[in-house]
Design a protein around this motif. Sequence first.
Motif, PDB file in Angstrom:
ATOM      1  N   VAL A  15      21.278  22.593 -17.750  1.00 48.25           N
ATOM      2  CA  VAL A  15      20.511  21.049 -17.307  1.00 48.25           C
ATOM      3  C   VAL A  15      21.534  19.989 -17.686  1.00 48.25           C
ATOM      4  CG1 VAL A  15      18.779  19.651 -17.880  1.00 48.25           C
ATOM      5  CG2 VAL A  15      18.196  22.133 -17.467  1.00 48.25           C
ATOM      6  N   ARG A  16      22.103  20.024 -18.774  1.00 49.32           N
ATOM      7  CA  ARG A  16      23.016  19.305 -19.417  1.00 49.32           C
ATOM      8  C   ARG A  16      24.222  19.234 -18.247  1.00 49.32           C
ATOM      9  NH1 ARG A  16      22.356  21.699 -24.361  1.00 49.32           N
ATOM     10  NH2 ARG A  16      21.038  20.459 -25.644  1.00 49.32           N
ATOM     11  N   GLY A  17      24.994  20.259 -17.744  1.00 50.24           N
ATOM     12  CA  GLY A  17      25.896  20.285 -16.871  1.00 50.24           C
ATOM     13  C   GLY A  17      25.540  19.799 -15.645  1.00 50.24           C
ATOM     14  N   ALA A  18      24.023  20.250 -15.259  1.00 49.79           N
ATOM     15  CA  ALA A  18      23.431  19.453 -13.856  1.00 49.79           C
ATOM     16  C   ALA A  18      23.548  18.113 -13.701  1.00 49.79           C
ATOM     17  CB  ALA A  18      22.346  20.337 -13.487  1.00 49.79           C
ATOM     18  N   VAL A  19      23.160  17.560 -14.817  1.00 46.45           N
ATOM     19  CA  VAL A  19      22.957  15.988 -15.166  1.00 46.45           C
ATOM     20  C   VAL A  19      24.388  15.303 -14.997  1.00 46.45           C
ATOM     21  CG1 VAL A  19      22.323  14.061 -16.574  1.00 46.45           C
ATOM     22  CG2 VAL A  19      20.609  16.164 -16.283  1.00 46.45           C
ATOM     23  N   SER A  20      25.397  15.960 -15.737  1.00 46.71           N
ATOM     24  CA  SER A  20      26.706  15.486 -15.833  1.00 46.71           C
ATOM     25  C   SER A  20      27.198  15.597 -14.434  1.00 46.71           C
ATOM     26  CB  SER A  20      27.655  16.145 -16.453  1.00 46.71           C
ATOM     27  OG  SER A  20      28.695  15.998 -16.280  1.00 46.71           O
ATOM     28  N   GLY A  21      27.028  16.576 -13.401  1.00 46.76           N
ATOM     29  CA  GLY A  21      27.419  16.656 -12.035  1.00 46.76           C
ATOM     30  C   GLY A  21      26.516  15.654 -11.226  1.00 46.76           C
ATOM     31  N   TYR A  22      25.528  15.507 -11.572  1.00 51.76           N
ATOM     32  CA  TYR A  22      24.677  14.515 -10.785  1.00 51.76           C
ATOM     33  C   TYR A  22      25.026  13.176 -10.818  1.00 51.76           C
ATOM     34  CZ  TYR A  22      20.167  13.281  -8.573  1.00 51.76           C
ATOM     35  OH  TYR A  22      19.133  12.855  -7.753  1.00 51.76           O
ATOM     36  N   LEU A  23      25.549  12.833 -11.771  1.00 51.33           N
ATOM     37  CA  LEU A  23      25.938  11.437 -11.999  1.00 51.33           C
ATOM     38  C   LEU A  23      27.660  11.143 -11.743  1.00 51.33           C
ATOM     39  CD1 LEU A  23      24.618  10.857 -15.663  1.00 51.33           C
ATOM     40  CD2 LEU A  23      23.440  10.314 -13.207  1.00 51.33           C
ATOM     41  N   PRO A  33      19.987  21.940  -1.294  1.00 50.76           N
ATOM     42  CA  PRO A  33      21.222  21.659  -2.247  1.00 50.76           C
ATOM     43  C   PRO A  33      21.187  20.198  -3.005  1.00 50.76           C
ATOM     44  CG  PRO A  33      21.486  20.985   0.271  1.00 50.76           C
ATOM     45  CD  PRO A  33      20.403  21.770   0.082  1.00 50.76           C
ATOM     46  N   THR A  34      21.342  20.466  -4.299  1.00 54.61           N
ATOM     47  CA  THR A  34      20.977  19.197  -5.297  1.00 54.61           C
ATOM     48  C   THR A  34      21.926  18.087  -5.084  1.00 54.61           C
ATOM     49  OG1 THR A  34      22.233  20.254  -6.931  1.00 54.61           O
ATOM     50  CG2 THR A  34      19.807  20.881  -6.880  1.00 54.61           C
ATOM     51  N   PHE A  35      22.262  17.271  -3.877  1.00 57.33           N
ATOM     52  CA  PHE A  35      23.005  16.370  -3.857  1.00 57.33           C
ATOM     53  C   PHE A  35      22.321  15.220  -4.631  1.00 57.33           C
ATOM     54  CE2 PHE A  35      24.093  18.124   0.453  1.00 57.33           C
ATOM     55  CZ  PHE A  35      25.418  17.993   0.095  1.00 57.33           C
ATOM     56  N   PRO A  36      23.372  14.255  -5.267  1.00 57.30           N
ATOM     57  CA  PRO A  36      22.689  13.138  -6.106  1.00 57.30           C
ATOM     58  C   PRO A  36      21.977  12.352  -5.171  1.00 57.30           C
ATOM     59  CG  PRO A  36      24.964  13.677  -6.638  1.00 57.30           C
ATOM     60  CD  PRO A  36      24.557  14.278  -5.419  1.00 57.30           C
ATOM     61  N   ASP A  37      20.546  11.760  -5.572  1.00 57.96           N
ATOM     62  CA  ASP A  37      19.876  10.936  -5.003  1.00 57.96           C
ATOM     63  C   ASP A  37      19.430   9.703  -5.988  1.00 57.96           C
ATOM     64  OD1 ASP A  37      18.122   9.408  -3.398  1.00 57.96           O
ATOM     65  OD2 ASP A  37      16.642  11.254  -3.255  1.00 57.96           O
ATOM     66  N   TRP A  38      19.835   8.588  -5.857  1.00 57.69           N
ATOM     67  CA  TRP A  38      19.557   7.521  -6.745  1.00 57.69           C
ATOM     68  C   TRP A  38      18.149   7.237  -6.690  1.00 57.69           C
ATOM     69  CZ3 TRP A  38      23.403   8.609  -9.525  1.00 57.69           C
ATOM     70  CH2 TRP A  38      24.696   8.868  -9.051  1.00 57.69           C
ATOM     71  N   ARG A  39      17.363   7.639  -5.768  1.00 54.62           N
ATOM     72  CA  ARG A  39      15.970   7.524  -6.070  1.00 54.62           C
ATOM     73  C   ARG A  39      15.202   8.891  -6.254  1.00 54.62           C
ATOM     74  NH1 ARG A  39      14.482   4.726  -0.505  1.00 54.62           N
ATOM     75  NH2 ARG A  39      16.517   5.938   0.132  1.00 54.62           N
ATOM     76  N   PHE A  76      11.903  18.704  -5.579  1.00 55.31           N
ATOM     77  CA  PHE A  76      13.296  18.181  -6.316  1.00 55.31           C
ATOM     78  C   PHE A  76      14.127  17.230  -5.310  1.00 55.31           C
ATOM     79  CE2 PHE A  76      11.937  21.788  -8.661  1.00 55.31           C
ATOM     80  CZ  PHE A  76      11.737  21.089 -10.076  1.00 55.31           C
ATOM     81  N   ILE A  77      14.286  17.607  -4.114  1.00 55.59           N
ATOM     82  CA  ILE A  77      14.983  17.151  -3.163  1.00 55.59           C
ATOM     83  C   ILE A  77      13.950  16.529  -1.977  1.00 55.59           C
ATOM     84  CG2 ILE A  77      16.946  17.679  -1.737  1.00 55.59           C
ATOM     85  CD1 ILE A  77      17.363  18.493  -4.426  1.00 55.59           C
ATOM     86  N   HIS A  78      14.451  15.251  -1.671  1.00 55.46           N
ATOM     87  CA  HIS A  78      13.878  14.445  -0.799  1.00 55.46           C
ATOM     88  C   HIS A  78      14.310  14.887   0.471  1.00 55.46           C
ATOM     89  CE1 HIS A  78      11.867  11.315   1.578  1.00 55.46           C
ATOM     90  NE2 HIS A  78      11.137  11.049   0.273  1.00 55.46           N
ATOM     91  N   PRO A  79      13.347  14.929   1.489  1.00 57.71           N
ATOM     92  CA  PRO A  79      14.003  15.234   2.846  1.00 57.71           C
ATOM     93  C   PRO A  79      15.027  14.249   3.611  1.00 57.71           C
ATOM     94  CG  PRO A  79      11.470  14.880   2.950  1.00 57.71           C
ATOM     95  CD  PRO A  79      12.033  15.082   1.562  1.00 57.71           C
ATOM     96  N   ARG A  80      14.914  12.940   2.871  1.00 63.62           N
ATOM     97  CA  ARG A  80      15.907  11.907   3.692  1.00 63.62           C
ATOM     98  C   ARG A  80      17.245  12.204   3.212  1.00 63.62           C
ATOM     99  NH1 ARG A  80      13.556   8.747  -0.787  1.00 63.62           N
ATOM    100  NH2 ARG A  80      14.800   9.115  -2.673  1.00 63.62           N
ATOM    101  N   ILE A  81      17.479  13.370   2.330  1.00 64.49           N
ATOM    102  CA  ILE A  81      18.997  13.715   1.939  1.00 64.49           C
ATOM    103  C   ILE A  81      19.441  14.390   3.196  1.00 64.49           C
ATOM    104  CG2 ILE A  81      20.366  15.095   0.543  1.00 64.49           C
ATOM    105  CD1 ILE A  81      19.339  12.664  -0.772  1.00 64.49           C
ATOM    106  N   ALA A  82      18.470  15.013   4.103  1.00 61.12           N
ATOM    107  CA  ALA A  82      18.997  15.674   5.230  1.00 61.12           C
ATOM    108  C   ALA A  82      19.806  15.001   6.213  1.00 61.12           C
ATOM    109  CB  ALA A  82      17.881  16.563   6.030  1.00 61.12           C
ATOM    110  N   ALA A  83      19.472  13.841   6.506  1.00 59.05           N
ATOM    111  CA  ALA A  83      20.093  12.876   7.603  1.00 59.05           C
ATOM    112  C   ALA A  83      21.584  12.679   6.824  1.00 59.05           C
ATOM    113  CB  ALA A  83      19.464  11.609   7.497  1.00 59.05           C
TER     114      ALA A  83
END
Length: 308
Positions: free
Chosen positions: A223-231, A141-147, A259-266
């Motif tokens: 991509v534009r929509g994904a960026v908007s949602g990400y922010l 899942p593409t959860f926002p990650d500020w890194r 794309f998705i760092h495994p630290r997002i899992a926690a």
Amino acid sequence: MTHSVSGPASTPPDGIAWPGEYLTAGPWKVFARRAPALSDGAVPGIYVHGLGGGSAAWTDLMGMLGDRVEGYAVDLPGFGMSPAPAEPAYTVPAQANVVRDLLEHFDTPVHLIGNSLGAAVALRVAAACPQSVRTLTLIAPTFPDWRPRPATVAMVAPLVPVLGQRLMLRQAASSPEEQARQVLAGLTGPGAHLEPRHHAQVLADIEAAIGNPDLGTAYLAAVRGAVSGYLQRGRRGLWAAAARVTVPTLAVFGTADPFIHPRIAARTARTIPGARVLVLSGIGHLAQVEARDVVASAIRDLIGPSTG
């Protein structure tokens, strides 16, 4: 289209992607591949692809889960075999509306299974319509990650003036076959296990998606929509939506996901009440393709025994 039961078929006919049909979802017309139920206890499930993908990404997983899930894998508007929408439908909320409208075709709650951006879409549907969702499976899942990872940053490069045009022209200079190989190599990890037949099918599916004349416009808009949602932050953000999920949930991550760092899992485990979290070593962004046996087993455990 209501819940129905068809004859047994554990793999697609002739080894190709499952056949499908066009469905109406509100103002949209979308193509959905269908894997028939293999038991009386199977209930409907909707599979949602990621950015730039299509319904064929779910071919094998749909067959493996046929005794529990009567599968419908959708091509979101503008992707796969679905025509470009007459009105914009490329943001995550708009795509979630497409899936919510599809729920109206069923007379029973469904299993929702999404990959990448499709996982974000499925999550928003589950948070908004818990009465219509039995279980929720989120794959990368593409959860926002500020890194963000470098591949995530590179994904938005086509939106940059001049640079984006040059990148698109460079890509267009490659053959569809070469583009498909590059896409698959960029999404999968070193632990991926694709049998020759399946590898060839995945490449063919990606090549077919590249041939969609609406793909370029749809991809850039998405991509534009994904960026908007990400922010988005606060109650409108994806993490806030995750906290509102109340249905049984499985989240799958890969340690080699570009794309998705495994630290997002926690954080996912902390945010979604009671969520099951699976982290797969050496797997990239397409766990349903790279480790389909493991993913299918985890979804079976989430769903529970068949009632048929």
